[in-house]
Design a protein around this motif. Structure first.
Motif, mmCIF file in Angstrom:
data_model
loop_
_atom_site.group_PDB
_atom_site.id
_atom_site.type_symbol
_atom_site.label_atom_id
_atom_site.label_comp_id
_atom_site.label_asym_id
_atom_site.label_seq_id
_atom_site.Cartn_x
_atom_site.Cartn_y
_atom_site.Cartn_z
ATOM 1 N N UNK A 266 1.119 -46.715 -40.556
ATOM 2 C CA UNK A 266 2.383 -46.115 -40.957
ATOM 3 C C UNK A 266 2.457 -44.653 -40.544
ATOM 4 N N UNK A 267 1.351 -43.914 -40.727
ATOM 5 C CA UNK A 267 1.340 -42.512 -40.323
ATOM 6 C C UNK A 267 1.530 -42.374 -38.814
ATOM 7 N N UNK A 268 0.894 -43.235 -38.031
ATOM 8 C CA UNK A 268 1.062 -43.181 -36.584
ATOM 9 C C UNK A 268 2.485 -43.500 -36.162
ATOM 10 N N UNK A 269 3.115 -44.474 -36.824
ATOM 11 C CA UNK A 269 4.503 -44.831 -36.502
ATOM 12 C C UNK A 269 5.446 -43.675 -36.815
ATOM 13 N N UNK A 270 5.203 -42.974 -37.901
ATOM 14 C CA UNK A 270 6.068 -41.841 -38.252
ATOM 15 C C UNK A 270 5.930 -40.712 -37.229
ATOM 16 N N UNK A 271 4.764 -40.559 -36.692
ATOM 17 C CA UNK A 271 4.573 -39.538 -35.664
ATOM 18 C C UNK A 271 5.350 -39.904 -34.395
ATOM 19 N N UNK A 272 5.331 -41.176 -34.030
ATOM 20 C CA UNK A 272 6.100 -41.635 -32.867
ATOM 21 C C UNK A 272 7.599 -41.513 -33.132
ATOM 22 N N UNK A 273 8.022 -41.867 -34.352
ATOM 23 C CA UNK A 273 9.444 -41.884 -34.681
ATOM 24 C C UNK A 273 10.048 -40.494 -34.659
ATOM 25 N N UNK A 274 9.310 -39.504 -35.136
ATOM 26 C CA UNK A 274 9.863 -38.161 -35.208
ATOM 27 C C UNK A 274 11.099 -38.139 -36.088
ATOM 28 N N UNK A 275 12.128 -37.450 -35.647
ATOM 29 C CA UNK A 275 13.373 -37.339 -36.419
ATOM 30 C C UNK A 275 14.477 -38.216 -35.859
ATOM 31 N N UNK B 133 15.682 -48.410 -34.319
ATOM 32 C CA UNK B 133 16.662 -47.451 -33.812
ATOM 33 C C UNK B 133 17.709 -47.186 -34.886
ATOM 34 N N UNK B 134 18.323 -46.014 -34.812
ATOM 35 C CA UNK B 134 19.314 -45.636 -35.806
ATOM 36 C C UNK B 134 20.738 -45.942 -35.374
ATOM 37 N N UNK B 135 20.926 -46.304 -34.135
ATOM 38 C CA UNK B 135 22.266 -46.567 -33.653
ATOM 39 C C UNK B 135 22.316 -47.820 -32.812
ATOM 40 N N UNK B 136 23.517 -48.275 -32.449
ATOM 41 C CA UNK B 136 23.657 -49.512 -31.678
ATOM 42 C C UNK B 136 23.125 -49.415 -30.257
ATOM 43 N N UNK B 137 22.851 -48.196 -29.755
ATOM 44 C CA UNK B 137 22.342 -48.056 -28.395
ATOM 45 C C UNK B 137 20.860 -48.356 -28.284
ATOM 46 N N UNK B 138 20.166 -48.536 -29.405
ATOM 47 C CA UNK B 138 18.764 -48.900 -29.378
ATOM 48 C C UNK B 138 17.846 -47.738 -29.019
ATOM 49 N N UNK B 139 16.613 -48.099 -28.603
ATOM 50 C CA UNK B 139 15.609 -47.093 -28.242
ATOM 51 C C UNK B 139 14.867 -47.583 -27.001
ATOM 52 N N UNK B 140 14.129 -46.689 -26.391
ATOM 53 C CA UNK B 140 13.423 -46.995 -25.147
ATOM 54 C C UNK B 140 12.337 -48.043 -25.408
ATOM 55 N N UNK B 141 12.369 -49.135 -24.629
ATOM 56 C CA UNK B 141 11.377 -50.199 -24.806
ATOM 57 C C UNK B 141 9.969 -49.726 -24.472
ATOM 58 N N UNK B 142 9.846 -48.619 -23.748
ATOM 59 C CA UNK B 142 8.523 -48.102 -23.389
ATOM 60 C C UNK B 142 7.749 -47.624 -24.605
ATOM 61 N N UNK B 143 8.429 -47.403 -25.718
ATOM 62 C CA UNK B 143 7.745 -46.985 -26.940
ATOM 63 C C UNK B 143 6.776 -48.059 -27.438
ATOM 64 N N UNK B 144 6.955 -49.287 -26.986
ATOM 65 C CA UNK B 144 6.052 -50.358 -27.399
ATOM 66 C C UNK B 144 4.614 -50.037 -27.005
ATOM 67 N N UNK B 145 4.434 -49.459 -25.840
ATOM 68 C CA UNK B 145 3.082 -49.115 -25.397
ATOM 69 C C UNK B 145 2.451 -48.076 -26.315
ATOM 70 N N UNK B 146 3.256 -47.091 -26.748
ATOM 71 C CA UNK B 146 2.745 -46.081 -27.665
ATOM 72 C C UNK B 146 2.325 -46.701 -28.987
#
Length: 779
Positions: free
Chosen positions: A221-230, A66-79
């Motif tokens: 790495x390519x798959x992670x970048x697709x999930x990460x987006x911007x 995550x880019x900030x202290x609020x974190x990211x959705x834990x559901x992304x683990x499944x992706x």
């Protein structure tokens, strides 16, 4: 010659020159101790972060963060787990926290993990390999933290995060056999679900670590970048090490630079001590040559001497160095703890031991083999040609002048490469020193011939003697390097201190009273805390408060830089600290930042982003927001760089309105101290840090001085070692010259005249070296 014969010859000789050999061994031991302590200090700084990072990431190669202290959705683990080529993936939550016990409060990094980390092999989170542990509502703390808090097993510990304060059970006390060297790291470990509850980040994580199948790295790495987006970052698993190294550049560079000075002084100390025994070795070599022994035998005898002296002295030095590294370099530069969970680990690798041992052995070999010309010459006692000596001196002086020119060029063309300039100046000092010493001796000799009395003549004659030339240079060089290092480090310390103090003063004076999350690591006000509009309005009702403004700030990873983000409200008196802008219009930049849509970047960060004034940049924030560059600034005292924007732009780019501080102005005639006392009584601010701008400024000053303390420690160490080296060497000189001094007394010289001659000789030698070091240090 057999080994037994070498040992026998050494024992026979050492009994005859026991005092000289003892002084030489002490010199090598002190030199090795300096080198070892300095090298360990540098290695331990980065080593603590490397070990903590390794303890978390285990065998993973990538992280989705995550880019900030609020974190990211834990559901992304499944992706992430569904990506082709992923062997295993595990989530983690990290948050700044304060743990409180009966005896103290300690700032820590709250780390939450679960059984999925078992497949990654990180030593810190292996506790959660069992599902039942993952469901516990307890925290685990390293034993040193437990001891500092005054807790017992099963006791209650207060855990304060930005979401508030919770009482938790101490479920485990972590010892060295549990987590290894991580026992010295400031961490609190909890099951992921419980860490989410403690931090108020329900359903959120801050990173997902990923291990790829062999040969599938690029695909993953390519798959992670697709999930990460911007909105998210895809980084190497150990990216924090590179980010820390960038932030620690001033400390590591200064430590390395002045460690080199310490090593050089120690090496000169060892050489000057061993050189005391050169006359005896020269006579011994002549005896061996006259007895018909070939040079190869003599070299083996001398090398055996050097190895015994170097190895024994080095082993003693390693013990002394271990004591020095524990007592002088045990503290971590405080400013780094603002952005990294830096531990107190003392990292001693085989490289540190090897470097220190090599220093002692090389010093012994160089000094013991100083009479090498006598070994190889057909006429061992023949004096070298005067013309040859003069020719060599000219070459040294010419090389010294070239080094001076190089140092000036570095200063003018590339000030950021200051270390290269200092190295050039050091080389110039040592290369020009023989010429300076000869000039001093010639000048004093000219004076001595015109002064009645034997004192000046005796001093000059001893300094001119061929047998003492190497020792003379070693002593003068020791004094020169020590003074050069001391002058340079004091100058650097005061320059850095002025810059840091000026930045802290201007930022802290933006408000009369500050309210921030507690703990020394939050001195930059980068930890957000929960406070709604009603609570903020409550602070405005305190008598003496004229206005209340939310302040926002954090750290943001931009490439390999963890930059400091400052986001005051547009109504603040000075959102941009005066005097911190590089050439440009302060008034225009100030107006733009207040209006919004504009940002101030530190110069180094702007270069990394290839941005100039007026250009549009999009920082890697949780909600990427295009902003235009209003001006360029200094780094505001944070080595990795800084960003200044107003609080409204920050809330939009980070997607969060949580403040990381409150700025309060007091009414005319009201006391800031009295307002701060009233605020501490409010239930909503009782657990926060409430301080006046003056108190906060002093806290920043103390943190800055702690960050620079290693400079003064090394400078003191260098000077102390130089004093010890010179005192030891001069004592050895007196011991060695007892027969000559006795003969001079027989010839009619009084004891007072001899002492005056010795003092004059020492004053000339050390004065010339110290003066040269001071001149070069000021340069």
């Amino acid at each position: 010659m057999r080994f037994s014969n070498l040992v026998h010859l050494y024992l026979v000789r050492v009994r005859r020159r026991l005092v000289g050999e003892s002084l030489a061994m002490v010199g090598i031991a002190v030199g090795v101790a300096l080198v070892f302590a300095a090298v360990v200090a540098g290695a331990s700084l980065t080593g603590s972060v490397k070990q903590l990072t390794s303890g978390i990431v285990g065998q993973s190669q990538f992280q989705l963060s995550a880019r900030g202290p609020d974190g990211m959705d834990a559901a992304l683990l499944s992706d992430v787990q569904r990506l082709g080529g992923v062997k295993s993936a595990a989530p983690i939550l990290e948050a700044r926290a304060i743990v409180t016990g009966p005896a103290a409060s300690v700032p820590v990094e709250l780390v939450g993990g679960d059984p999925r980390f078992a497949s990654l092999g990180g030593s810190l989170l292996h506790l959660f390999t069992a599902a039942q542990l993952a469901r516990q509502r307890a925290v685990a703390l390293p034993a040193p933290v437990v001891s500092e808090l005054g807790l017992g097993f099963g006791g209650a510990v207060g855990v304060q995060t930005g979401a508030g304060t919770t009482r938790a059970l101490l479920g485990a006390e972590l010892h060295r056999n549990d987590i290894g060297t991580l026992v010295d790291s400031p961490v609190a470990v909890a099951p992921l679900a419980y860490a989410q509850e403690l931090s108020g980040m329900h359903g959120k994580v801050t990173r997902i670590f990923v291990q790829a199948l062999p040969g599938r790295d690029r695909q993953v790495e390519a798959g992670l970048r697709q999930i990460a987006g911007s909105r998210l970052n895809v980084l190497p698993a150990d990216a924090d090490v590179a980010i820390f190294n960038e932030a620690a550049v001033p400390t590591t560079q200064s430590t390395v630079l002045f460690s080199v000075f310490a090593a050089l002084v120690g090496w000169l100390f060892a050489c000057s001590a061993v050189l005391l025994t050169v006359p005896q070795r020269r006579r011994f070599i002549a005896d061996l040559r006259l007895a018909g022994h070939p040079p190869s035998v003599i070299v083996r005898v001398m090398l055996f001497d050097a190895l015994v002296l170097g190895i024994v002295g080095s082993l003693v030095g390693l013990v002394l160095g271990a004591v020095l590294s524990r007592s002088l370099f045990s503290s971590v530069p405080g400013y780094l703890a603002f952005a990294f969970p830096v531990g107190q680990q003392r990292v001693v690798g085989w490289e540190s031991v090897a470097i220190a041992l090599a220093t002692g052995v090389v010093a012994a070999c160089v000094a013991v083999l100083a009479p090498l010309r006598e070994i190889m010459s057909r006429r061992p006692l023949q004096q070298p040609a005067k013309a040859g000596r003069q020719h060599g001196s000219r070459w040294l002086a010419a090389a010294g002048v070239v080094c001076v020119l190089l140092a000036v060029g570095v200063l003018l063309l590339s000030p950021v490469a200051a270390i290269a300039g200092v190295v050039c100046l050091t080389a110039a000092l040592l290369l020009l020193l023989p010429t300076l010493i000869r000039a001093t001796i010639l000048a004093i000799g000219w004076i001595a011939e015109r002064v009645d009395g034997p004192v000046p003549l005796l001093a000059v004659a001893e300094l001119r003697a061929r047998s003492t030339r190497a020792r003379t240079f070693a002593l003068a060089a020791t004094a020169a390097v020590a003074v050069f290092a001391a002058v340079a480090v004091v100058g650097a310390y005061h320059d850095l201190q002025r810059g840091l103090d000026g930045s802290a003063h201007q930022i802290d004076r933006q408000a009369d009273v500050w309210v921030t999350f507690p703990g020394e690591p939050n001195a930059f006000a980068t930890t957000p805390f929960a406070m709604d509009a009603a609570t903020i309005s409550e602070t405005a009702t305190v008598p003496g408060v004229a206005s209340v403004r939310p302040y926002r700030g954090s750290f943001l990873d931009v490439g390999d830089r963890r930059v400091w983000v400052l986001a005051p409200e547009g109504e603040v008196a000075a959102p941009i600290p005066a005097g911190q802008l590089t050439p440009g219009s302060f008034e225009l930049a100030d107006e733009r930042v207040r209006a919004g849509g504009w940002v101030v970047l530190s110069d180094a960060l702007a270069k990394q982003l290839h941005a100039g004034v007026g250009d549009r940049v999009t920082l890697p924030t949780p909600n990427p927001t295009p902003l235009r560059v209003a001006a360029l600034s200094t780094n505001l005292g944070w080595p990795s760089g800084a960003v200044i924007l107003n609080a409204r732009d920050y809330a939009r780019a980070w997607g969060s309105s949580m403040p990381s501080g409150l700025q309060l102005d007091v009414s005319p005639g009201a006391s800031a101290s009295a307002v701060a006392r009233e605020l501490r009584e409010l239930p909503s601010t009782a657990a926060l840090t409430v301080e006046t701008s003056a108190a906060r400024e002093q806290r920043h000053y103390a943190a800055a001085r702690e960050g620079l303390s290693r400079l003064t420690q090394i400078a003191g160490l260098v000077l102390g070692a130089a004093v010890l080296a010179l005192a030891s060497a001069m004592g050895g000189v007196l011991w060695q010259r007892r027969p000559k001094l006795g003969a001079l007394k027989v010839d009619g010289l009084t004891e007072l005249e001899l002492w005056r001659a010795l003092l004059l000789e020492a004053a000339l030698l050390l004065g010339a070296g110290s003066l040269a070091g001071a001149i070069f240090g000021l340069g």
